[in-house]
Design an enzyme around this catalytic site. Sequence first.
Site, PDB file in Angstrom:
ATOM      1  N   ASP A 223      -0.782  -6.056  -0.150  1.00 12.73           N
ATOM      2  CA  ASP A 223      -1.765  -5.503   1.078  1.00 12.73           C
ATOM      3  C   ASP A 223      -2.616  -4.995   1.357  1.00 12.73           C
ATOM      4  OD1 ASP A 223       0.392  -4.599   3.313  1.00 12.73           O
ATOM      5  OD2 ASP A 223       0.642  -3.114   1.603  1.00 12.73           O
TER       6      ASP A 223
ATOM      7  N   GLU B 209      -0.999  -5.080   8.614  1.00 13.12           N
ATOM      8  CA  GLU B 209      -0.213  -4.609   9.912  1.00 13.12           C
ATOM      9  C   GLU B 209      -0.857  -4.744  11.329  1.00 13.12           C
ATOM     10  OE1 GLU B 209       0.255  -0.436   9.151  1.00 13.12           O
ATOM     11  OE2 GLU B 209       0.840  -0.948   7.095  1.00 13.12           O
TER      12      GLU B 209
ATOM     13  N   ASP C  33       1.394  -1.354  -0.192  1.00 12.22           N
ATOM     14  CA  ASP C  33      -0.287   0.036   0.190  1.00 12.22           C
ATOM     15  C   ASP C  33       0.860   1.352  -0.363  1.00 12.22           C
ATOM     16  OD1 ASP C  33       0.908  -0.266   2.432  1.00 12.22           O
ATOM     17  OD2 ASP C  33      -1.368   0.286   3.453  1.00 12.22           O
ATOM     18  N   SER C  34       2.241   0.985  -0.103  1.00 15.64           N
ATOM     19  CA  SER C  34       3.219   2.140  -0.093  1.00 15.64           C
ATOM     20  C   SER C  34       3.142   2.359  -1.358  1.00 15.64           C
ATOM     21  CB  SER C  34       4.591   1.547  -0.001  1.00 15.64           C
ATOM     22  OG  SER C  34       4.735   0.466  -1.731  1.00 15.64           O
TER      23      SER C  34
ATOM     24  N   GLU D 202       9.877  -3.814  10.226  1.00 10.58           N
ATOM     25  CA  GLU D 202      10.111  -2.895   9.573  1.00 10.58           C
ATOM     26  C   GLU D 202      10.521  -2.060  11.031  1.00 10.58           C
ATOM     27  OE1 GLU D 202       7.030  -0.939   6.739  1.00 10.58           O
ATOM     28  OE2 GLU D 202       7.736   0.913   6.929  1.00 10.58           O
TER      29      GLU D 202
ATOM     30  N   LYS E 298      -0.812  -9.273   3.282  1.00  4.16           N
ATOM     31  CA  LYS E 298      -0.057  -9.285   4.245  1.00  4.16           C
ATOM     32  C   LYS E 298      -1.090  -8.263   5.073  1.00  4.16           C
ATOM     33  CE  LYS E 298       3.689  -5.840   3.263  1.00  4.16           C
ATOM     34  NZ  LYS E 298       3.072  -4.750   4.478  1.00  4.16           N
TER      35      LYS E 298
HETATM   36  O1  KIV Z   1       3.832  -0.803   1.212  1.00  2.00           O
HETATM   37  C1  KIV Z   1       4.899  -1.334   1.351  1.00  2.00           C
HETATM   38  O2  KIV Z   1       4.953  -1.465   0.312  1.00  2.00           O
HETATM   39  C2  KIV Z   1       5.324  -2.475   2.310  1.00  2.00           C
HETATM   40  C3  KIV Z   1       6.650  -2.569   2.890  1.00  2.00           C
HETATM   41  C4  KIV Z   1       6.950  -1.018   2.904  1.00  2.00           C
HETATM   42  C5  KIV Z   1       7.507  -3.341   3.560  1.00  2.00           C
HETATM   43  O3  KIV Z   1       4.765  -3.006   3.475  1.00  2.00           O
END
Ligand code: KIV
Length: 275
Positions: A95, A126, A56-57, A193, A124
């Site tokens: 994510d 958090e 989600d970056s 992280e 994934k």
């Molecule tokens: O969203 C993302 O790209 C991430 C990485 C920084 C691990 O969670």
Amino acid sequence: MYTQLQLRDSDRPPVTLSTLARMKADGEKIACLTGYDASFAVLLDAAEVDVVLVGDSLGMVIQGHDTTVPVTMDDMVYHCRAVARGLYRPFLIADLPFMSYPSKEQALANSVRLLQEGGAEMVKLESGGNQIEIVEFLAGHDIAVCAHLGLKPQSVHKTGGFRVQGREESAAERMIADARRLESAGADIVLLECIPAVLGKTITAELHVPVIGIGAGPGTDGQILVCYDILDITTGRKPRFVRNFLDGAGNNLQAFKNYVQAVKQGEYPAPEHCF
Ligand code: KIV
């Protein structure tokens, strides 16, 4: 444009959770990068990256937001689907974005979207003490889960900024306990992280499942970075753990290959990338 996808080698078996478990057991480092579209996915595959994360970056590096909070499920599905079209060998993680897993049922429904519509192989989230039940629920429905600990960008407005986590002894102990509980709940990968290198090494040694780090030191089973960061596309201040792999590489594919080699040979991360 993507006709080369038809010609992909058939003698490169796709990476699975079994491959990653074997790599952990053998001490072979796992090289991971983020990806957001099909063109980059083709390059990541050609560079022999083991795992690609549709992070989600993308809210920050693609959409131009200051945080990952505005990213929606539709955004994630759109980018995941594009990446999936370009990948053959790497394992694909996506994510669950902010507030897409406030309950077990919503987590399940949104994970199913990432797998069925997006083509992801793992989701994934958090995590921490509050997400144990959600991880257990997803695992109970045979969904592969990566639990993200340490700095959790989706919580940035609550925690007050992007800061190194787990520096104090009590916080480090809590993180070790959370990692153990998440593994017992069924997490198949743990991602750490922005934590002290010594803590990254401790958690990796404690867990049976592969541990991937970003700013978590060289002691984890694998490394991940944001692909735009290593190509020096990202503007502004970069985190300490970022290294510019385009420098001296000549092109993007070679930069990705250099990253994979540096991770596999234990040359990245170096002491200057660690906390
Ligand atoms: O969203 C993302 O790209 C991430 C990485 C920084 C691990 O969670």
